[in-house]
Design a protein around this motif. Structure first.
Motif, PDB file in Angstrom:
ATOM      1  N   MET A   1       0.721  -1.167  -0.033  1.00 43.57           N
ATOM      2  CA  MET A   1      -0.242   0.004   0.004  1.00 43.57           C
ATOM      3  C   MET A   1       0.769   1.186   0.077  1.00 43.57           C
ATOM      4  N   SER A   2       0.679   2.149  -0.823  1.00 41.21           N
ATOM      5  CA  SER A   2       1.267   3.395  -1.012  1.00 41.21           C
ATOM      6  C   SER A   2       0.422   4.633  -0.332  1.00 41.21           C
ATOM      7  N   LEU A   3       1.000   5.548  -0.068  1.00 42.43           N
ATOM      8  CA  LEU A   3       0.375   6.795   0.383  1.00 42.43           C
ATOM      9  C   LEU A   3      -0.668   7.457  -0.419  1.00 42.43           C
ATOM     10  N   SER A   4      -1.810   7.553  -0.381  1.00 42.65           N
ATOM     11  CA  SER A   4      -2.851   7.924  -1.330  1.00 42.65           C
ATOM     12  C   SER A   4      -3.549   9.052  -0.986  1.00 42.65           C
ATOM     13  N   ARG A   5      -3.296   9.637   0.184  1.00 42.97           N
ATOM     14  CA  ARG A   5      -3.868  10.986   0.743  1.00 42.97           C
ATOM     15  C   ARG A   5      -3.006  12.189   0.566  1.00 42.97           C
ATOM     16  N   ASP A   6      -3.285  13.183   0.508  1.00 46.81           N
ATOM     17  CA  ASP A   6      -2.597  14.342   0.579  1.00 46.81           C
ATOM     18  C   ASP A   6      -1.822  14.482   1.787  1.00 46.81           C
ATOM     19  N   PRO A   7      -0.517  14.586   1.847  1.00 37.21           N
ATOM     20  CA  PRO A   7       0.238  14.940   3.239  1.00 37.21           C
ATOM     21  C   PRO A   7      -0.117  16.093   3.924  1.00 37.21           C
ATOM     22  N   GLN A   8      -0.456  17.205   3.021  1.00 35.13           N
ATOM     23  CA  GLN A   8      -0.765  18.149   4.014  1.00 35.13           C
ATOM     24  C   GLN A   8      -2.273  18.142   4.694  1.00 35.13           C
ATOM     25  N   GLU A   9      -3.135  17.269   4.022  1.00 42.66           N
ATOM     26  CA  GLU A   9      -4.310  17.113   4.858  1.00 42.66           C
ATOM     27  C   GLU A   9      -4.056  16.050   6.061  1.00 42.66           C
ATOM     28  N   LEU A  10      -3.244  15.211   5.756  1.00 42.48           N
ATOM     29  CA  LEU A  10      -2.886  14.290   6.912  1.00 42.48           C
ATOM     30  C   LEU A  10      -2.188  14.918   8.015  1.00 42.48           C
ATOM     31  N   LEU A  11      -1.317  15.801   7.808  1.00 40.34           N
ATOM     32  CA  LEU A  11      -0.745  16.626   8.656  1.00 40.34           C
ATOM     33  C   LEU A  11      -1.947  17.488   9.458  1.00 40.34           C
ATOM     34  N   ALA A  12      -2.667  17.936   8.928  1.00 45.82           N
ATOM     35  CA  ALA A  12      -3.788  18.835   9.449  1.00 45.82           C
ATOM     36  C   ALA A  12      -4.488  18.041  10.540  1.00 45.82           C
ATOM     37  N   ILE A  13      -4.788  16.682  10.024  1.00 41.10           N
ATOM     38  CA  ILE A  13      -5.683  15.993  10.914  1.00 41.10           C
ATOM     39  C   ILE A  13      -4.770  15.570  12.125  1.00 41.10           C
ATOM     40  N   ALA A  14      -3.408  15.040  11.831  1.00 43.91           N
ATOM     41  CA  ALA A  14      -2.863  14.582  13.148  1.00 43.91           C
ATOM     42  C   ALA A  14      -2.557  15.795  13.941  1.00 43.91           C
ATOM     43  N   ALA A  15      -2.425  17.265  13.502  1.00 39.06           N
ATOM     44  CA  ALA A  15      -2.152  18.314  14.330  1.00 39.06           C
ATOM     45  C   ALA A  15      -3.348  18.402  15.286  1.00 39.06           C
ATOM     46  N   GLU A  16      -4.552  18.190  14.665  1.00 40.43           N
ATOM     47  CA  GLU A  16      -5.699  18.463  15.362  1.00 40.43           C
ATOM     48  C   GLU A  16      -5.922  17.262  16.343  1.00 40.43           C
ATOM     49  N   LEU A  17      -5.529  16.216  16.210  1.00 51.45           N
ATOM     50  CA  LEU A  17      -5.786  15.127  17.209  1.00 51.45           C
ATOM     51  C   LEU A  17      -4.796  15.658  18.323  1.00 51.45           C
ATOM     52  N   LEU A  18      -3.567  15.764  18.238  1.00 55.75           N
ATOM     53  CA  LEU A  18      -2.568  16.286  19.181  1.00 55.75           C
ATOM     54  C   LEU A  18      -3.043  17.423  19.936  1.00 55.75           C
ATOM     55  N   ASP A  19      -3.696  18.239  19.512  1.00 55.69           N
ATOM     56  CA  ASP A  19      -4.129  19.415  20.124  1.00 55.69           C
ATOM     57  C   ASP A  19      -5.295  18.968  20.859  1.00 55.69           C
ATOM     58  N   GLY A  20      -5.984  18.114  20.591  1.00 50.49           N
ATOM     59  CA  GLY A  20      -7.084  17.331  21.456  1.00 50.49           C
ATOM     60  C   GLY A  20      -6.736  16.801  22.517  1.00 50.49           C
ATOM     61  N   VAL A  21      -5.475  16.368  22.738  1.00 47.01           N
ATOM     62  CA  VAL A  21      -5.359  15.442  23.974  1.00 47.01           C
ATOM     63  C   VAL A  21      -4.318  16.520  24.957  1.00 47.01           C
ATOM     64  N   HIS A  22      -4.184  17.774  24.450  1.00 51.81           N
ATOM     65  CA  HIS A  22      -3.293  18.821  25.302  1.00 51.81           C
ATOM     66  C   HIS A  22      -3.653  18.760  26.580  1.00 51.81           C
ATOM     67  N   ASP A  23      -4.779  19.256  26.690  1.00 50.25           N
ATOM     68  CA  ASP A  23      -5.249  19.246  28.233  1.00 50.25           C
ATOM     69  C   ASP A  23      -5.028  17.981  29.083  1.00 50.25           C
ATOM     70  N   ARG A  24      -5.354  17.000  28.421  1.00 45.42           N
ATOM     71  CA  ARG A  24      -5.060  15.650  29.131  1.00 45.42           C
ATOM     72  C   ARG A  24      -3.544  15.272  29.523  1.00 45.42           C
ATOM     73  N   PHE A  25      -2.907  15.697  28.604  1.00 44.12           N
ATOM     74  CA  PHE A  25      -1.281  15.537  28.935  1.00 44.12           C
ATOM     75  C   PHE A  25      -0.994  16.510  30.140  1.00 44.12           C
ATOM     76  N   VAL A  26      -1.395  17.616  29.937  1.00 41.42           N
ATOM     77  CA  VAL A  26      -1.136  18.603  31.106  1.00 41.42           C
ATOM     78  C   VAL A  26      -1.445  18.299  32.302  1.00 41.42           C
ATOM     79  N   SER A  27      -2.701  17.923  32.458  1.00 44.53           N
ATOM     80  CA  SER A  27      -3.241  17.472  33.658  1.00 44.53           C
ATOM     81  C   SER A  27      -2.725  16.311  34.320  1.00 44.53           C
ATOM     82  N   GLY A  28      -1.903  15.361  33.340  1.00 45.18           N
ATOM     83  CA  GLY A  28      -1.511  14.142  34.019  1.00 45.18           C
ATOM     84  C   GLY A  28      -0.127  14.382  34.492  1.00 45.18           C
ATOM     85  N   VAL A  29       0.333  15.581  34.318  1.00 44.79           N
ATOM     86  CA  VAL A  29       1.838  15.372  35.093  1.00 44.79           C
ATOM     87  C   VAL A  29       2.081  14.934  36.445  1.00 44.79           C
TER      88      VAL A  29
END
Length: 277
Positions: free
Chosen positions: A1-29
């Motif tokens: 299987m080769s990469l078929s989706r736009d890397p820019q789109e995938l980067l945006a999705i990944a960034a959104e998901l990492l942003d989504g766990v920001h508060d949990r990461f901070v609260s778990g210190v």
């Protein structure tokens, strides 16, 4: 299987998901050890929670499978696959040190095509597609310029002088000693993700990484390459996901460090025969 989706789109999705766990990461210190993984290694309950959450979200949103540090996954040399370290610098995180973060890379046939390093405790977010530019909190940074080791801060992996493992403590101490002859600004952050991201951003001139795990190294390798830096293993061979180490640096600095490492010879040459592992 080769990469078929736009890397820019995938980067945006990944960034959104990492942003989504920001508060949990901070609260778990400060989370204590929940899973003992070996000598001087453990995972917290937050590691496990974040990996499960991000793995599910990445699969749902991108259709691409995930290989995580805590739960594993498909072979990293296969078609596109995310590789995730939910908390890099776990000792730091558990102790309350801010040098800890989330590392995520997208590999295609084993090659990092996207890299993201989120450092919520210091307010830094680094992301890049393989050909650049390096983004800090969405803002493109200039490419790395040529520099010298004498004028640089260098990140270095931790060591135990009595370790006789894959890259023994005695060799690591030699690296520290010889680097310090040229640069008196050696730093041990206890986080590969921090060392590589800060190298990509030009905060550090270079990083010497003794670890070999793809979840520790792949994201940062992608960032340094995108920023115009040089990445090899400690012997100077091109870095791959099977490499046993990483040497990353700005142009000029990388070459100077590589020359020093070359002068030290084989990392295992000083071991007594009975101590080899």
């Amino acid at each position: 299987m080769s990469l078929s989706r736009d890397p820019q789109e995938l980067l945006a999705i990944a960034a959104e998901l990492l942003d989504g766990v920001h508060d949990r990461f901070v609260s778990g210190v400060g989370a204590p050890s929940a899973v003992h993984k070996g000598p001087d290694d453990f995972a917290t309950a937050v590691d496990l929670e974040l990996e499960k959450r991000l793995t599910g979200e990445l699969r749902d949103r991108t259709g691409i499978d995930v290989h995580g540090e805590e739960f594993g996954g498909p072979d990293l040399g296969s078609g596109p696959i995310w590789v995730l370290d939910p908390i890099d610098g776990t000792f730091n995180y558990s102790a309350g040190l801010p040098t800890a973060g989330i590392l995520l890379a997208l590999l295609d046939a084993g090659v990092p095509v996207l890299g993201l390093t989120w450092l919520p405790l210091v307010g830094r977010r680094y992301a890049a597609i393989a050909d650049g530019p390096l983004l800090e909190s969405g803002r493109p940074l200039p490419r790395l310029s040529r520099s010298s080791l004498a004028s640089s801060i260098v990140g270095m992996g931790a060591f135990n002088i009595d370790s006789h493992g894959r890259i023994p403590g005695s060799y690591r101490l030699k690296v520290l000693a010889q680097l310090s002859r040229v640069s008196s600004r050696i730093r041990i952050h206890g986080s590969i993700g921090v060392d590589l991201a800060f190298t990509a951003a030009g905060i550090l001139g270079g990083a010497v990484v003794f670890g070999h795990n793809a979840w520790d190294n792949a994201a940062g390798v992608a960032l340094v390459r995108a920023a115009g830096g040089v990445v090899t293993d400690l012997a100077g061979d091109p870095w791959t996901i099977d490499s046993g180490s990483v040497l990353a640096g700005a142009p000029g600095v990388h070459g100077e460090i590589l020359d020093i490492l070359g002068s030290l010879g084989d990392p295992r040459s000083g071991l007594e025969e009975g101590h080899a592992q």
